[in-house]
Design a protein around this motif. Structure first.
Motif, short mmCIF file in Angstrom:
data_model
loop_
_atom_site.label_atom_id
_atom_site.label_comp_id
_atom_site.label_asym_id
_atom_site.label_seq_id
_atom_site.Cartn_x
_atom_site.Cartn_y
_atom_site.Cartn_z
N THR A 54 0.69 -1.13 -0.14
CA THR A 54 0.02 0.07 0.05
C THR A 54 0.91 1.20 -0.04
O THR A 54 0.46 2.28 -0.42
N ARG A 56 3.49 1.92 -1.77
CA ARG A 56 3.92 2.13 -3.14
C ARG A 56 5.43 2.83 -3.09
O ARG A 56 5.93 3.22 -4.23
N GLN B 350 -5.63 3.30 1.90
CA GLN B 350 -4.76 2.15 1.92
C GLN B 350 -3.29 2.90 1.20
O GLN B 350 -2.17 3.00 1.95
N CYS B 351 -3.52 3.31 0.16
CA CYS B 351 -2.25 3.72 -0.81
C CYS B 351 -1.83 5.27 -0.44
O CYS B 351 -2.73 6.20 -0.25
N SER B 352 -0.66 5.70 -0.05
CA SER B 352 -0.07 6.90 0.24
C SER B 352 -0.73 8.03 -0.80
O SER B 352 -1.16 8.96 -0.38
N GLN B 353 -0.51 7.89 -2.04
CA GLN B 353 -0.58 8.73 -3.04
C GLN B 353 -2.34 9.32 -2.98
O GLN B 353 -2.70 10.17 -3.20
N MET B 388 -0.58 10.35 -8.82
CA MET B 388 -1.67 9.57 -8.29
C MET B 388 -2.00 8.52 -9.43
O MET B 388 -2.12 7.38 -9.01
N GLY B 390 -2.79 5.94 -11.77
CA GLY B 390 -1.84 4.50 -12.23
C GLY B 390 -0.84 4.12 -11.25
O GLY B 390 0.08 3.10 -11.45
N GLN B 391 -0.81 4.53 -10.04
CA GLN B 391 0.40 4.47 -8.96
C GLN B 391 -0.07 3.69 -7.61
O GLN B 391 0.50 3.48 -6.86
N THR B 392 -1.33 3.22 -7.69
CA THR B 392 -1.99 2.64 -6.58
C THR B 392 -2.49 1.16 -6.96
O THR B 392 -2.62 0.94 -8.03
N ILE B 393 -3.13 0.53 -5.77
CA ILE B 393 -3.71 -0.73 -5.98
C ILE B 393 -4.86 -0.68 -6.59
O ILE B 393 -4.95 -1.54 -7.56
#
Lengths: 496, 443
Positions: A54, A56, B350-353, B388, B390-393
């Motif tokens: 998560t 990344r 969840q994902c940072s960005q 942001m 295309g960079q995440t789950i």
């Protein structure tokens, strides 16, 4: 498949370096295994926890893949070509850093994690030097200094939501004490119960927290980490013998951290062990020789106490040498072999454990599914392998002198003889019954080996110098040799 | 004039269309009978030939998705693994309300479609994950399941065959992200609704770890007509790569908002005209063609077919079929700020960005809207979005950048006017926006 094919391991290319990997490896594992030049940065990935993918941060470029792939979750494949330092990868990392730093308080000067903080390190390496973020930073008023338990403090403002802590309580301790409340930007770490965390491995949460969000109270604000020297050691808090780092500065140990050992403790240690170094830096520890005179124990010198001990041993007819199962194998072997040579008395050598009613390794058992053992002494198996039997206090009696050698957590035995001598590590409240105390060295102050509950023998080295007038077994025996007129047998002394 | 050919909603106005008796009298459950006589492979082939593409938003070919399901999966010890079928009825995309209509009017069409699909992939159990707010629709579907069970169409021995299949209704708890198929599966399992890392894909490891196929309500509802009338007829509507009709949900500033079933490749201009044109005869400013996540089209770009490929070529997406019409009187900055507020609220975190970026954009757009933005802000937007997308789950962060990027690219002059005037030019001076939700960042 020909034999030669079966023997060749799959290969991939990481940053131009051809590396072999094991089937089932992720890109991250393969890179770690091959020790590629530049480690792949990570926040949420931890080798001891399930993969989340998560943060990344570990996204890398994989040839033929349109998007960047997270190294922590993408399986390595034969012939795969991976770039971990390309411009595209570095730009992505810089993007992650800008996002993570946007709402981070940047309070490194007052943050305990500074100096060993992943966010700080990666910021130097990959972060943008300036940010476009102009909004007010997110502030959790209540959770700026929030107790997760008596042992852990949370500063939610520093949290980067990697959720290693949550996965630790889910997957390692299986206690599910931590969870994320709310969603998205409001996501806040909290304990499932109002009572807070209760597991016995909480210190690991502070260890694995990549930032200063979760800190361990026992170490919080005690020392700036860049002053500390990392020394390797073994925890002597129980029969497990977990591998640790003992971080020391100027002769004082400030904390233990878990050291990876696949055979013993993996990535973790328990809290009791983590805080066990205090036992040896205790103001009540006896660090000078004591000798009783007119009913009370008085400070004395080695020059006085060693001849006194020799004469007592000569006078006695029947002597019990009781060795705590927390002595190193070398110490135990040496004194068991050498002490009797200074006396013509009937010498009985026995071991003593006594923690939680444990007498021998047979009584030992695991306290949970992880590490903690019922036996709180560090070398029960090692002492047993020397052939020293546990003392049966009921049947083996009538000694006129007893010497109790103890360096760790073995308990005080019942009365052994009229005259009792304590040798090793003792605290003031424990010594009233003894005629003399010979202060010895703790695990931190000597080298030697312990054999743990699973028959794993590990050696440990000197972390700090023994305090005050404490002396090693070898020094004491050397002193006795000088004072003694009795010729002594040669023993292998280099091992103590 | 638009050619109107209804394949799913032709019986919308029939009284009691949601009951099994009326549904059967209109030819319902004939497809099931036919499908049970077919082999699973031939059903999958038929759906493949129909060019049906998933109606949930991604537009993945349905027949191909079904063919990804393993034939006879087993546990390591050799026991057969169950396979699951899941209906995504968590209709959460702003501007989308077609599944709601289908479940209200034609719950048996959904059930029939699911039984056929289950037969095709060999599923033993189906789950219908319904958006929590759809209380009435849930009741409708549950009642319909009870009716179907009574008729022996669900449960052990479906329609007298040796095959057992039953449906379970599960209500969501109000998270947009649970419309993402793997977040939906997590939620279905009772976990946090957060998208999973892929691979493994649901066809291998889905609900409760078993091979699972997830489809949208409208997708399932298209199955009976494909089986009944043949793939050729369905494929004859639409384009070569995207067959059939689509339920377009037209909302915003439009004379006659509502759900319209039209060929999937209807021209957007024709669609707007078909719905009576822009409200009050006003001039069109922009259209969001596929639900909130789809980048906006300016009035000059609306001569476009609404199928997946044409809209993708136009730089936007067909998404879930939610067409939001925006007139000249509406402030595009306000629209974008409002949409970003939604995404900020719905990012799973969840994902940072995505967690930080969706919030950053929401606050920045809000600031611009109320006249506190700067030229530098406008220039920063593209950079934030590139960190942001295309960079995440999951595709959520791509969705966030849809309205953010398209609005500022296509209507930059409006943003610049906000910056220059230090207020919204569409509002009287001193106007305070309703959603002033960022007075403080203190939680």
């Amino acid at each position: 498949m020909t034999t030669s094919e079966a023997l060749t391991k799959p290969k991939m290319t990481i940053d131009g370096q051809v590396v072999e990997f094991e089937p089932g490896d992720t890109i991250m594992r393969a890179a770690e295994r091959a020790r590629v030049d530049k480690t792949i940065p990570r926040f949420c990935y931890h080798p001891g926890l399930p993969v989340a993918g998560t943060c990344r941060m570990c996204a890398v470029e994989v040839e033929k893949a349109p998007k960047l792939m997270t190294a922590c979750s993408t399986p390595a494949a034969d012939g795969m070509v991976v770039l971990t330092q390309s411009d595209r990868v570095r730009k992505s990392r810089s993007g992650v850093m800008e996002m993570l730093l946007a709402n981070h308080p940047l309070d490194c000067p007052v943050c305990d994690q500074a100096g060993e903080c992943s966010l700080q390190d990666y910021s130097y390496e990959y972060g943008p030097s300036k940010s476009e973020f102009k909004e007010d930073k997110r502030v959790w008023k209540e959770a700026t200094t929030k107790a997760l338990s008596e042992r852990l403090t949370l500063n939610m403002n520093r949290c980067i939501h990697c959720e290693r802590c949550v996965r630790f309580t889910e997957d390692v301790t299986k206690t599910n004490e931590l969870l994320m409340d709310n969603r998205g930007w409001h996501k806040e770490l909290t304990t499932a119960l109002d009572e807070g965390m209760f597991n016995e491995y909480q210190g690991n949460v502070a260890d694995i927290c990549p930032v200063g969000a979760i800190t361990f109270n026992d170490f919080r604000f005690q020392k700036r980490v860049w002053f500390l020297k990392e020394k390797v050691g073994i925890c002597d808090g129980c029969a497990k013998g977990c591998s640790i780092y003992a971080d020391e500065e100027k002769g004082t140990v400030h904390r233990y951290r878990a050291r990876f050992n696949a055979e013993v403790n993996k990535h973790w240690i328990c809290d009791e062990g983590r805080m066990s170094f205090h036992r040896y830096q205790n103001a009540e520890r006896v660090i000078h020789p004591l000798l009783s005179a007119s009913g009370s124990l008085n400070a004395t010198t080695w020059e006085t106490v060693v001849p006194w001990l020799l004469s007592e041993m000569k006078k006695a007819r029947r002597i019990l040498l009781l060795i705590g199962t927390d002595a190193s194998s070398e110490e135990a072997a040496t004194i068991a072999q050498m002490l009797p040579s200074f006396s013509s008395a009937d010498f009985v050598v026995r071991s003593w454990n006594g923690t939680n009613g444990v007498q021998s390794s047979v009584d030992d058992a695991a306290l949970d599914h992880l590490l903690r053992r019922r036996d709180h002494t560090s070398n029960t198996r090692g002492i047993e392998s020397l052939g020293i039997k546990p003392w049966n206090s009921a049947t083996e009696q009538n000694f006129d002198l007893a010497i109790y050698f103890r360096c760790g957590r073995a308990t005080l035995p019942p009365v052994m003889a009229q005259k009792e001598i304590a040798w090793g590590v003792f605290d003031l409240p424990e010594i009233q019954r003894f005629a003399a105390v010979l202060p010895g060295l703790s695990t931190l102050e000597k080298f030697g080996t312990y054999t743990n509950c699973d028959q794993v023998t590990q050696s440990f080295e000197i972390v700090v110098k023994g305090p005050g007038g404490t002396a090693s077994v070898r020094k004491v025996l050397d002193g006795m040799k000088l004072k003694s007129s009795t010729p002594v047998r040669e023993v292998v002394r280099d091992t103590i | 004039m638009v050619q109107v050919e209804k394949l799913l909603t032709q019986h919308n106005d029939v009284e009691g269309s949601h009951t099994i008796d009326v549904y059967r009298s209109l030819g319902g459950y004939k497809a099931l009978e036919k499908a049970l006589a077919m082999t699973p492979e031939s059903i999958v082939d038929e759906v493949k030939k129909s060019n049906l593409r998933g109606r949930g938003g991604a537009g993945f070919p349905t027949g191909m998705k079904w063919s990804f399901m393993p034939k006879a999966p087993t546990f390591p010890d050799g026991r057969p693994k169950p396979k699951y079928l899941v209906c995504n009825a968590d209709e959460g995309e702003p501007g989308t309300f077609k599944d709601r209509l289908l479940m209200t009017k034609h719950p048996h069409m959904l059930i029939e479609g699911m039984i056929v699909a289950a037969h095709a992939i060999g599923a033993s159990r189906g789950f219908i994950y319904i958006r929590g707010e759809f209380v009435f629709e849930t009741k409708r579907v549950e009642d319909a399941i009870v009716e179907a069970r009574k008729m022996g169409l669900l449960g052990t021995k479906v329609s007298g065959t040796d095959w057992s299949f039953d449906l379970v209704v599960y209500r969501g708890a109000g998270a947009y992200i649970c419309g993402e198929e793997t977040a939906l599966l997590n939620s279905l399992e009772g976990k946090r609704g957060e998208p999973r890392l892929k691979p493994p894909f649901p066809a291998m490891v889905g609900a409760f770890g078993m091979p699972t196929c997830v489809n949208n309500v409208e997708t399932f509802c298209a199955v009976p007509t494909i089986i009944n009338d043949g793939a050729a007829k369905f494929a004859s509507v639409g384009t070569e790569r995207s067959g059939g009709t689509r339920l377009f949900c037209v909302s915003g500033e439009i004379e006659k908002p509502g759900v319209y079933e039209l060929p999937i490749n209807v021209n957007l201009n024709d669609l707007i005209a078909h719905c009576g044109g822009v409200l009050g005869g006003k001039k069109l400013k922009a259209v969001i063609p596929g639900g909130a996540s789809a980048p906006m089209l300016s009035a000059a770009e609306t001569d476009v077919a609404m199928d997946f490929d044409s809209l993708a070529k136009a730089g936007t997406m067909a998404g879930s079929g939610g067409v939001i019409v925006i007139s000249e009187d509406t402030c595009i900055v306000e629209v974008a700020a409002r949409l970003l507020k939604f995404y900020e609220h719905e990012s799973c975190g969840q994902c940072s960005q995505c967690r930080e970026g969706s919030h950053w954009l929401a606050r920045m757009f809000h600031r611009i809207e109320i006249g506190q933005g700067t030229e530098a802000d406008l220039n920063a937007i593209a950079g934030i979005c590139s960190n942001m997308a295309g960079q995440t789950i999951c595709a959520f962060s791509d969705a966030v950048t849809g309205p953010a990027l398209s609005s500022v690219r296509k209507f930059r002059h409006e943003f610049e006017e906000h910056v220059r005037l230090k207020r919204c030019p569409c509002k009287p001076e001193g106007h305070v926006p309703k959603h002033d939700h960022h007075a403080s960042a203190t939680l």
